[in-house]
Scaffold this motif. Structure first.
Motif, short mmCIF file in Angstrom:
data_model
loop_
_atom_site.label_atom_id
_atom_site.label_comp_id
_atom_site.label_asym_id
_atom_site.label_seq_id
_atom_site.Cartn_x
_atom_site.Cartn_y
_atom_site.Cartn_z
N MET A 1 15.03 -6.11 -1.31
CA MET A 1 15.61 -7.38 -0.96
C MET A 1 14.97 -8.51 -1.77
O MET A 1 15.66 -9.38 -2.25
CB MET A 1 15.43 -7.62 0.53
N PHE A 2 13.65 -8.48 -1.93
CA PHE A 2 12.96 -9.55 -2.66
C PHE A 2 12.52 -9.09 -4.05
O PHE A 2 11.56 -9.62 -4.60
CB PHE A 2 11.74 -10.01 -1.87
N GLU A 3 13.22 -8.16 -4.65
CA GLU A 3 12.82 -7.63 -5.95
C GLU A 3 12.98 -8.65 -7.07
O GLU A 3 12.25 -8.62 -8.05
CB GLU A 3 13.65 -6.39 -6.33
N HIS A 4 13.94 -9.55 -6.95
CA HIS A 4 14.26 -10.45 -8.04
C HIS A 4 13.63 -11.84 -7.89
O HIS A 4 13.97 -12.75 -8.63
CB HIS A 4 15.79 -10.60 -8.16
N ILE A 5 12.72 -12.01 -6.94
CA ILE A 5 12.06 -13.30 -6.75
C ILE A 5 10.83 -13.34 -7.65
O ILE A 5 10.00 -12.44 -7.65
CB ILE A 5 11.66 -13.50 -5.28
N THR A 6 10.73 -14.42 -8.41
CA THR A 6 9.60 -14.56 -9.34
C THR A 6 8.43 -15.27 -8.65
O THR A 6 8.58 -15.86 -7.57
CB THR A 6 10.03 -15.37 -10.57
N ALA A 7 7.29 -15.25 -9.32
CA ALA A 7 6.10 -15.92 -8.79
C ALA A 7 6.31 -17.43 -8.74
O ALA A 7 5.80 -18.11 -7.83
CB ALA A 7 4.89 -15.58 -9.64
N SER A 8 7.06 -17.97 -9.68
CA SER A 8 7.33 -19.41 -9.68
C SER A 8 8.17 -19.81 -8.47
O SER A 8 7.97 -20.88 -7.89
CB SER A 8 8.07 -19.81 -10.96
N GLU A 9 9.12 -18.98 -8.10
CA GLU A 9 9.94 -19.28 -6.93
C GLU A 9 9.11 -19.22 -5.64
O GLU A 9 9.27 -20.05 -4.74
CB GLU A 9 11.11 -18.31 -6.85
N ILE A 10 8.23 -18.25 -5.55
CA ILE A 10 7.35 -18.15 -4.38
C ILE A 10 6.44 -19.37 -4.31
O ILE A 10 6.24 -19.96 -3.23
CB ILE A 10 6.53 -16.84 -4.43
N ALA A 11 5.90 -19.80 -5.46
CA ALA A 11 5.06 -20.99 -5.49
C ALA A 11 5.86 -22.23 -5.09
O ALA A 11 5.37 -23.11 -4.38
CB ALA A 11 4.46 -21.18 -6.87
N GLY A 12 7.11 -22.30 -5.52
CA GLY A 12 7.97 -23.42 -5.15
C GLY A 12 8.24 -23.47 -3.66
O GLY A 12 8.24 -24.54 -3.06
N PHE A 13 8.47 -22.31 -3.06
CA PHE A 13 8.65 -22.26 -1.61
C PHE A 13 7.38 -22.70 -0.88
O PHE A 13 7.44 -23.41 0.12
CB PHE A 13 9.04 -20.86 -1.15
N GLY A 14 6.23 -22.28 -1.39
CA GLY A 14 4.96 -22.68 -0.78
C GLY A 14 4.73 -24.17 -0.86
O GLY A 14 4.32 -24.82 0.12
N VAL A 15 4.98 -24.75 -2.04
CA VAL A 15 4.80 -26.19 -2.21
C VAL A 15 5.80 -26.96 -1.33
O VAL A 15 5.46 -27.96 -0.71
CB VAL A 15 4.94 -26.58 -3.69
N GLY A 16 7.01 -26.48 -1.26
CA GLY A 16 8.01 -27.11 -0.40
C GLY A 16 7.61 -27.09 1.06
O GLY A 16 7.79 -28.06 1.79
N ALA A 17 7.04 -25.97 1.51
CA ALA A 17 6.58 -25.87 2.90
C ALA A 17 5.43 -26.84 3.16
O ALA A 17 5.38 -27.47 4.22
CB ALA A 17 6.16 -24.44 3.21
#
Length: 106
Positions: A1-17
């Motif tokens: 399900m989360f195979e195509h999520i990059t590290a930059s996207e995860i960092a963006g979600f973290g910063v947004g939170a």
């Protein structure tokens, strides 16, 4: 399900939170800082020696605006968008500071 999520996207979600949390807790942090500054200056912690505090219902304006996003339940739908006077503060918008009134009565 989360195979195509990059590290930059995860960092963006973290910063947004973090930004969302900072936005939600900013008023509480601001009140904590202002109380500590007032006490260090020897002022009233609640009102800053103004002797008045704003009404929490109308935010100091004396009127409560009715509308679809204010979550005020109105019996008559024709009153939507209109404003009514605040019943909590009797349309004054403020109360006497309870901390200062205790000191003046003593």
């Amino acid at each position: 399900m989360f195979e195509h999520i990059t590290a930059s996207e995860i960092a963006g979600f973290g910063v947004g939170a973090l930004l969302l949390a900072a936005t939600l807790y900013a008023p509480k942090i601001d009140s904590f800082i202002s109380i500590s500054q007032r006490s260090s200056l020897g002022m009233c912690k609640r009102c800053g020696d103004l002797k008045l505090i704003a009404c929490s219902s109308c935010k100091g304006s004396g009127t409560i605006k009715g509308g679809p996003f204010n979550f005020i339940l109105l019996e008559d739908k024709s009153k939507v968008g209109s404003s009514s006077s605040c019943t909590k503060c009797r349309a004054r918008g403020h109360f006497q500071c309870p901390e200062c009134s205790k000191l003046s009565q003593a």
